[in-house]
Design a protein around this motif. Structure first.
Motif, PDB file in Angstrom:
ATOM      1  N   ALA A 129       0.832  -1.199   0.000  1.00 58.45           N
ATOM      2  CA  ALA A 129       0.000   0.000   0.000  1.00 58.45           C
ATOM      3  C   ALA A 129       0.869   1.252   0.000  1.00 58.45           C
ATOM      4  O   ALA A 129       0.545   2.257  -0.650  1.00 58.45           O
ATOM      5  N   GLU A 130       1.987   1.203   0.724  1.00 56.23           N
ATOM      6  CA  GLU A 130       2.871   2.361   0.800  1.00 56.23           C
ATOM      7  C   GLU A 130       3.425   2.727  -0.576  1.00 56.23           C
ATOM      8  O   GLU A 130       3.503   3.910  -0.940  1.00 56.23           O
ATOM      9  N   ALA A 131       3.798   1.713  -1.357  1.00 55.57           N
ATOM     10  CA  ALA A 131       4.310   1.966  -2.708  1.00 55.57           C
ATOM     11  C   ALA A 131       3.227   2.583  -3.587  1.00 55.57           C
ATOM     12  O   ALA A 131       3.493   3.486  -4.388  1.00 55.57           O
ATOM     13  N   ALA A 132       2.008   2.091  -3.424  1.00 52.27           N
ATOM     14  CA  ALA A 132       0.895   2.635  -4.203  1.00 52.27           C
ATOM     15  C   ALA A 132       0.656   4.098  -3.854  1.00 52.27           C
ATOM     16  O   ALA A 132       0.448   4.939  -4.739  1.00 52.27           O
ATOM     17  N   LEU A 133       0.689   4.422  -2.580  1.00 52.81           N
ATOM     18  CA  LEU A 133       0.448   5.799  -2.140  1.00 52.81           C
ATOM     19  C   LEU A 133       1.498   6.757  -2.700  1.00 52.81           C
ATOM     20  O   LEU A 133       1.186   7.905  -3.032  1.00 52.81           O
ATOM     21  N   ARG A 134       2.731   6.292  -2.796  1.00 51.47           N
ATOM     22  CA  ARG A 134       3.791   7.160  -3.318  1.00 51.47           C
ATOM     23  C   ARG A 134       3.605   7.444  -4.808  1.00 51.47           C
ATOM     24  O   ARG A 134       3.907   8.543  -5.274  1.00 51.47           O
ATOM     25  N   ALA A 135       3.098   6.473  -5.555  1.00 52.67           N
ATOM     26  CA  ALA A 135       3.053   6.610  -7.009  1.00 52.67           C
ATOM     27  C   ALA A 135       1.718   7.096  -7.568  1.00 52.67           C
ATOM     28  O   ALA A 135       1.689   7.750  -8.610  1.00 52.67           O
ATOM     29  N   LEU A 136       0.622   6.777  -6.873  1.00 51.86           N
ATOM     30  CA  LEU A 136      -0.699   7.026  -7.458  1.00 51.86           C
ATOM     31  C   LEU A 136      -1.005   8.490  -7.800  1.00 51.86           C
ATOM     32  O   LEU A 136      -1.622   8.743  -8.829  1.00 51.86           O
ATOM     33  N   PRO A 137      -0.638   9.448  -6.997  1.00 47.71           N
ATOM     34  CA  PRO A 137      -0.996  10.821  -7.380  1.00 47.71           C
ATOM     35  C   PRO A 137      -0.509  11.213  -8.765  1.00 47.71           C
ATOM     36  O   PRO A 137      -1.162  11.981  -9.474  1.00 47.71           O
ATOM     37  N   ALA A 138       0.640  10.667  -9.183  1.00 48.15           N
ATOM     38  CA  ALA A 138       1.201  11.021 -10.491  1.00 48.15           C
ATOM     39  C   ALA A 138       0.702  10.107 -11.605  1.00 48.15           C
ATOM     40  O   ALA A 138       0.733  10.489 -12.779  1.00 48.15           O
ATOM     41  N   ARG A 139       0.244   8.903 -11.260  1.00 48.06           N
ATOM     42  CA  ARG A 139      -0.220   7.934 -12.261  1.00 48.06           C
ATOM     43  C   ARG A 139      -1.537   7.345 -11.784  1.00 48.06           C
ATOM     44  O   ARG A 139      -1.581   6.252 -11.225  1.00 48.06           O
ATOM     45  N   MET A 140      -2.620   8.087 -12.013  1.00 46.47           N
ATOM     46  CA  MET A 140      -3.926   7.679 -11.519  1.00 46.47           C
ATOM     47  C   MET A 140      -4.639   6.770 -12.528  1.00 46.47           C
ATOM     48  O   MET A 140      -4.861   7.164 -13.672  1.00 46.47           O
ATOM     49  N   PRO A 141      -5.000   5.551 -12.129  1.00 48.76           N
ATOM     50  CA  PRO A 141      -5.691   4.639 -13.050  1.00 48.76           C
ATOM     51  C   PRO A 141      -7.187   4.929 -13.102  1.00 48.76           C
ATOM     52  O   PRO A 141      -7.718   5.696 -12.292  1.00 48.76           O
TER      53      PRO A 141
END
Length: 211
Positions: free
Chosen positions: A38-50
């Motif tokens: 989940a931590e990895a997802a939180l770091r990346a999602l704002p810039a790459r939103m599916p």
């Protein structure tokens, strides 16, 4: 038509690769990312939103429910589909309360999973049959009077039950023999009574009062 973009949060690497291959095999889907935590997802999602986020419940560190609860206040329009092996009632309702739009068990067939992704992108709330049964049974369970709880009519409760089972508005209209406009009118009144803005919030809030 632009393919539906999907990101996966799954710590089981072989399963994550299997899911990625499944989604990539569909002409209308593409996988943006696969995260092991989940931590990895939180770091990346704002810039790459599916378009759709597929999340497991049991993850190392932050759980899937905690991830959903963290994401939804910031990205209210992001549809999140839980894909897990756990079917305990508490986990189901915790995930739905956190903001999940659907809840599937990992034993679901690949074709059904892809259909669920399409459904959730259209605004549906797909659930595995055993999960939907638990949700619907919550409407039937006897409850004590709750003066401060929302007071919905039998028809409104019926519509919420169909929503919880993943039905679309036109399907509700067909099942109940009413017009689409009538369904929308009932939903508007439900939203007003429950002080919510989405179908998932309505289902979760009403179930919370009945538990």
């Amino acid at each position: 038509m632009k393919p539906c973009s999907i990101s996966i949060v799954e710590d089981n690497l072989p399963l994550a690769e299997e899911l990625q291959a499944l989604f990539e095999s569909q002409p209308d889907m593409q996988v943006l990312d696969a995260f092991a935590s989940a931590e990895a997802a939180l770091r990346a999602l704002p810039a790459r939103m599916p378009d759709v986020l597929v999340v497991d419940i049991r993850l190392p560190g932050m759980s899937g429910v905690e991830l959903i609860a963290t994401l939804k206040p910031r990205f209210r329009e992001l549809p999140i589909l839980v894909l897990t092996m756990y079917e305990e009632s508490d986990l189901i309702f915790d995930a739905l309360k956190a903001g999940a739009s659907g809840y599937l068990l990992k034993r679901v067939a690949g074709e059904e999973l892809c259909d669920a992704v399409r459904q959730i992108q259209r605004g549906g709330s797909p659930m595995s049959p055993s999960i939907a049964r638990k949700v619907v049974d919550s409407f039937r369970a006897p409850t004590l009077p709750e003066p401060e709880g929302p007071r919905l009519s039998p028809r409104e409760q019926e519509i919420l039950g169909l929503l919880a089972n993943g039905a679309l508005y036109k399907e509700i209209a067909g099942d109940l023999g009413i017009s689409l406009d009538t369904v929308r009118t009932h939903l508007r009144r439900i939203y007003e009574k429950l002080h919510v803005h989405t179908r998932t919030e309505a289902v979760v809030k009403f179930l919370g009062h009945k538990r």
